[in-house]
Design a protein around this motif. Structure first.
Motif, PDB file in Angstrom:
ATOM      1  N   UNK A  10       4.740   5.414  -1.623  1.00 32.98           N
ATOM      2  CA  UNK A  10       3.423   4.821  -1.369  1.00 32.98           C
ATOM      3  C   UNK A  10       2.797   5.549  -0.190  1.00 32.98           C
ATOM      4  N   UNK A  11       1.464   5.681  -0.235  1.00 30.70           N
ATOM      5  CA  UNK A  11       0.754   6.354   0.845  1.00 30.70           C
ATOM      6  C   UNK A  11      -0.294   5.412   1.417  1.00 30.70           C
ATOM      7  N   UNK A  12      -0.168   5.174   2.708  1.00 27.08           N
ATOM      8  CA  UNK A  12      -1.176   4.396   3.424  1.00 27.08           C
ATOM      9  C   UNK A  12      -2.187   5.360   4.031  1.00 27.08           C
ATOM     10  N   UNK A  13      -3.467   5.059   3.859  1.00 33.55           N
ATOM     11  CA  UNK A  13      -4.530   5.839   4.491  1.00 33.55           C
ATOM     12  C   UNK A  13      -5.218   4.925   5.501  1.00 33.55           C
ATOM     13  N   UNK A  14      -5.150   5.304   6.781  1.00 33.98           N
ATOM     14  CA  UNK A  14      -5.654   4.449   7.860  1.00 33.98           C
ATOM     15  C   UNK A  14      -6.716   5.173   8.676  1.00 33.98           C
ATOM     16  N   UNK A  15      -7.694   4.412   9.106  1.00 34.11           N
ATOM     17  CA  UNK A  15      -8.714   4.940  10.021  1.00 34.11           C
ATOM     18  C   UNK A  15      -8.278   4.660  11.454  1.00 34.11           C
ATOM     19  N   UNK A  16      -8.440   5.667  12.326  1.00 34.23           N
ATOM     20  CA  UNK A  16      -8.100   5.507  13.747  1.00 34.23           C
ATOM     21  C   UNK A  16      -9.356   5.036  14.474  1.00 34.23           C
ATOM     22  N   UNK A  17      -9.324   3.827  15.027  1.00 35.85           N
ATOM     23  CA  UNK A  17     -10.493   3.219  15.672  1.00 35.85           C
ATOM     24  C   UNK A  17     -10.641   3.739  17.105  1.00 35.85           C
ATOM     25  N   UNK A  18     -11.796   3.507  17.727  1.00 34.69           N
ATOM     26  CA  UNK A  18     -12.029   4.015  19.103  1.00 34.69           C
ATOM     27  C   UNK A  18     -10.998   3.561  20.120  1.00 34.69           C
ATOM     28  N   UNK A  19     -10.405   2.360  19.930  1.00 32.20           N
ATOM     29  CA  UNK A  19      -9.392   1.886  20.881  1.00 32.20           C
ATOM     30  C   UNK A  19      -7.986   2.367  20.517  1.00 32.20           C
ATOM     31  N   UNK A  20      -7.908   3.360  19.618  1.00 30.23           N
ATOM     32  CA  UNK A  20      -6.652   3.997  19.187  1.00 30.23           C
ATOM     33  C   UNK A  20      -5.811   3.131  18.255  1.00 30.23           C
ATOM     34  N   UNK A  21      -6.283   1.952  17.925  1.00 28.00           N
ATOM     35  CA  UNK A  21      -5.583   1.185  16.902  1.00 28.00           C
ATOM     36  C   UNK A  21      -5.965   1.744  15.537  1.00 28.00           C
ATOM     37  N   UNK A  22      -5.264   1.307  14.519  1.00 27.97           N
ATOM     38  CA  UNK A  22      -5.544   1.800  13.165  1.00 27.97           C
ATOM     39  C   UNK A  22      -5.940   0.652  12.262  1.00 27.97           C
ATOM     40  N   UNK A  23      -6.700   1.002  11.258  1.00 29.57           N
ATOM     41  CA  UNK A  23      -7.164   0.012  10.280  1.00 29.57           C
ATOM     42  C   UNK A  23      -6.900   0.565   8.884  1.00 29.57           C
ATOM     43  N   UNK A  24      -6.176  -0.224   8.077  1.00 26.45           N
ATOM     44  CA  UNK A  24      -5.840   0.235   6.736  1.00 26.45           C
ATOM     45  C   UNK A  24      -7.094   0.310   5.870  1.00 26.45           C
ATOM     46  N   UNK A  25      -7.293   1.470   5.231  1.00 25.00           N
ATOM     47  CA  UNK A  25      -8.390   1.597   4.275  1.00 25.00           C
ATOM     48  C   UNK A  25      -7.896   1.297   2.863  1.00 25.00           C
ATOM     49  N   UNK A  26      -6.782   1.946   2.474  1.00 22.16           N
ATOM     50  CA  UNK A  26      -6.213   1.654   1.151  1.00 22.16           C
ATOM     51  C   UNK A  26      -4.785   2.191   1.096  1.00 22.16           C
ATOM     52  N   UNK A  27      -4.052   1.707   0.102  1.00 28.90           N
ATOM     53  CA  UNK A  27      -2.686   2.164  -0.178  1.00 28.90           C
ATOM     54  C   UNK A  27      -2.587   2.521  -1.649  1.00 28.90           C
ATOM     55  N   UNK A  28      -2.016   3.672  -1.940  1.00 27.81           N
ATOM     56  CA  UNK A  28      -1.803   4.071  -3.337  1.00 27.81           C
ATOM     57  C   UNK A  28      -0.312   4.249  -3.584  1.00 27.81           C
ATOM     58  N   UNK A  29       0.102   3.946  -4.796  1.00 27.21           N
ATOM     59  CA  UNK A  29       1.460   4.218  -5.240  1.00 27.21           C
ATOM     60  C   UNK A  29       1.480   5.578  -5.936  1.00 27.21           C
ATOM     61  N   UNK A  30       2.502   6.347  -5.650  1.00 20.90           N
ATOM     62  CA  UNK A  30       2.617   7.694  -6.212  1.00 20.90           C
ATOM     63  C   UNK A  30       3.989   7.850  -6.857  1.00 20.90           C
ATOM     64  N   UNK A  31       4.023   8.401  -8.031  1.00 26.49           N
ATOM     65  CA  UNK A  31       5.276   8.850  -8.637  1.00 26.49           C
ATOM     66  C   UNK A  31       5.139  10.343  -8.862  1.00 26.49           C
ATOM     67  N   UNK A  32       5.875  11.103  -8.060  1.00 26.21           N
ATOM     68  CA  UNK A  32       5.774  12.566  -8.123  1.00 26.21           C
ATOM     69  C   UNK A  32       6.994  13.136  -8.830  1.00 26.21           C
ATOM     70  N   UNK A  33       6.756  13.985  -9.793  1.00 26.36           N
ATOM     71  CA  UNK A  33       7.839  14.674 -10.490  1.00 26.36           C
ATOM     72  C   UNK A  33       7.924  16.096  -9.965  1.00 26.36           C
ATOM     73  N   UNK A  34       9.110  16.458  -9.453  1.00 21.39           N
ATOM     74  CA  UNK A  34       9.294  17.787  -8.876  1.00 21.39           C
ATOM     75  C   UNK A  34      10.486  18.488  -9.522  1.00 21.39           C
ATOM     76  N   UNK A  35      10.420  19.791  -9.566  1.00 17.92           N
ATOM     77  CA  UNK A  35      11.581  20.585  -9.969  1.00 17.92           C
ATOM     78  C   UNK A  35      12.219  21.151  -8.707  1.00 17.92           C
TER      79      UNK A  35
END
Length: 470
Positions: free
Chosen positions: A353-378
């Motif tokens: 899963x990947x969380x994408x967060x915005x860094x606010x002016x006070x250095x805290x973070x705010x979640x924008x969205x989370x996606x689930x990923x299934x990656x197939x690799x060789x």
């Protein structure tokens, strides 16, 4: 009744131990044993030439009275084993034999009789040395390979002594009185010396690191799970080959499936690595948190990822974040990667899963969205400096939206961007960690020579010769 159930439980555990399947299997072929014999003989000759033998004195009877003698400073100058051979005795061990070994030794001598006394240097020629020694291999209580001398026979056809001194014509009469004790002492001490050498090898085997730390996350167990298997043309060693998080030796619920080597003997050494080994590794690294990364530095050399970057793809983000803010991308494995070894194909399916967060002016973070990923690799594999090193290549991936604070949007909008992130940020970061490699079981001074890696159904096969560096 309680005793019966205790006995049944112990019997069941014993059967499980006897039937333990290895995560790693090592096969030493006759070609490998022959090479080991050549190297072993060279090492043996070198050590014998460096060895100092004890002095000895005695007395021999002669027709002219007693002959008192002393032999000192005995050193070997030349030793050869022209017909040495090594063979396997199925179910027992290794037989080493030679019939025409010979040696030349130098020594100090002194003789005292009622007729005269003298001293000087001598040359001793030993010929027709016959040796047959059988070594057995077993497993000690700590899982180390153990070696011992099972039997040893030795005989010497001839010993000839040449005394160097002022009256050499007279010495020829007395040389036989020196040849007898030299012959007797060599016969007496040779097999005990061989036994001592095997004990030294066994002591070195106990120092091998059966539990070995791979990196900051994991450790590996190379202990034997079965007694060494000695067959007509090869020796098999079954190793546990289990990988654990550092500080945690708890076995997972799954057990290794059996696998067998192909009928090949072109290489000195074959190393089989089961799919179970990689499953163990996958679970250990997942448990240790090795797959969790923050993707910032990996992408900084390409571009800065901001809310504007995502806003150009997802309109809802542009509406929520009018002021451009930096973003963080936290990638976390949601389960251990799924390992699959098929013929000529090694693949990993990585759920994350990947969380994408915005860094606010006070250095805290705010979640924008989370996606689930299934990656197939060789996975491609190489061997470098006695380590098995993997490299990932992204084949395809699937996306699904797990959570969003900016409202619902089509994840298909992110496919091109996340493909870029995975290929240029995540995969390179994973490959950088994989460069540490898995240390293959090895002994000091031995390197793998021209190893070939073949992916088979359920296991990996490494075929290699070896090189011993004196």
């Amino acid at each position: 009744m309680l005793k019966f159930w205790c006995f049944f439980l112990l019997l069941h555990l014993l059967i499980q131990q006897l039937d333990a399947n290895p995560g790693l299997k090592v096969r030493i072929t006759q070609k490998g044993l022959d090479y080991g014999r050549e190297m072993g003989m060279e090492i043996l000759k070198q050590r014998i030439k460096e060895e100092s033998f004890p002095d000895w004195s005695g007395q021999e009877k002669s027709g002219f009275g007693d002959v008192d003698y002393t032999i000192s400073g005995l050193r070997v100058s030349t030793i050869e084993f022209p017909d040495a051979s090594i063979s396997l005795i199925p179910g027992i061990g290794i037989e080493l034999s030679t019939q025409q070994a010979y040696a030349i030794l130098n020594a100090n001598w002194s003789i005292r009789t009622w007729l005269f006394k003298d001293s000087g240097r001598s040359t001793v020629s030993v010929s027709g040395v016959f040796i047959t020694a059988v070594f057995t291999m077993s497993q000690d209580s700590t899982g180390h390979l153990s070696m011992s001398l099972d039997s040893c026979r030795m005989s010497i056809k001839g010993v000839e002594v040449q005394l160097n001194g002022k009256i050499s014509w007279l010495y020829k009469f007395f040389t036989k009185y020196l040849e007898k004790p030299i012959h007797r002492n060599l016969d007496k001490h040779s097999c005990p010396n061989i036994r001592q050498g095997i004990q030294q090898i066994d002591a070195q085997l106990t120092t091998l690191q059966v539990p070995t730390q791979i990196d900051a996350f994991t450790q590996i167990d190379y202990s034997l799970v079965n007694f060494p298997g000695v067959f007509k043309s090869y020796i098999d060693l079954d190793l546990k080959g289990a990988i654990y998080p550092v500080g945690n030796w708890t076995d997972p619920s799954f057990v290794p499936a059996p696998f067998t080597f192909p009928d090949k003997s072109d290489s000195m050494l074959y190393l089989g690595i089961s799919e179970y080994f990689f499953k163990y590794a996958s679970l250990a690294y997942y448990t240790a948190g090795a797959f969790n990364i923050t993707i910032v530095e990996e992408l900084s050399s390409y571009f800065n990822v901001t809310t504007e970057t995502f806003g150009s793809i997802i309109p809802e983000i542009a509406q929520c974040y009018v002021e451009v803010r930096p973003t963080l991308l936290n990638l976390m494995a949601s389960a251990a990667p799924v390992v699959s070894l098929q013929t000529d194909t090694f693949s990993l399916e990585i759920p994350a899963s990947m969380e994408v967060l915005a860094v606010l002016p006070d250095s805290t973070t705010q979640l924008m969205f989370t996606v689930n990923i299934i990656a197939n690799t060789s996975v491609s594999l190489t061997i470098f400096e006695q380590k098995l090193i993997g490299s990932l290549c992204l084949n395809r991936f699937q996306l699904s939206l797990d959570d969003s604070s900016v409202g619902f949007f089509e994840v298909s909008l992110l496919e091109n961007f996340l493909s870029y992130v995975l290929r240029n940020g995540v995969i390179p970061a994973a490959n950088a960690k994989l460069k540490n490699g898995f240390p293959l079981p090895n002994l000091d001074h031995i390197t793998l020579l021209r190893p070939v890696i073949k992916v088979n159904q359920g296991y990996l096969l490494i075929s290699t010769d070896i090189n011993y560096i004196l």
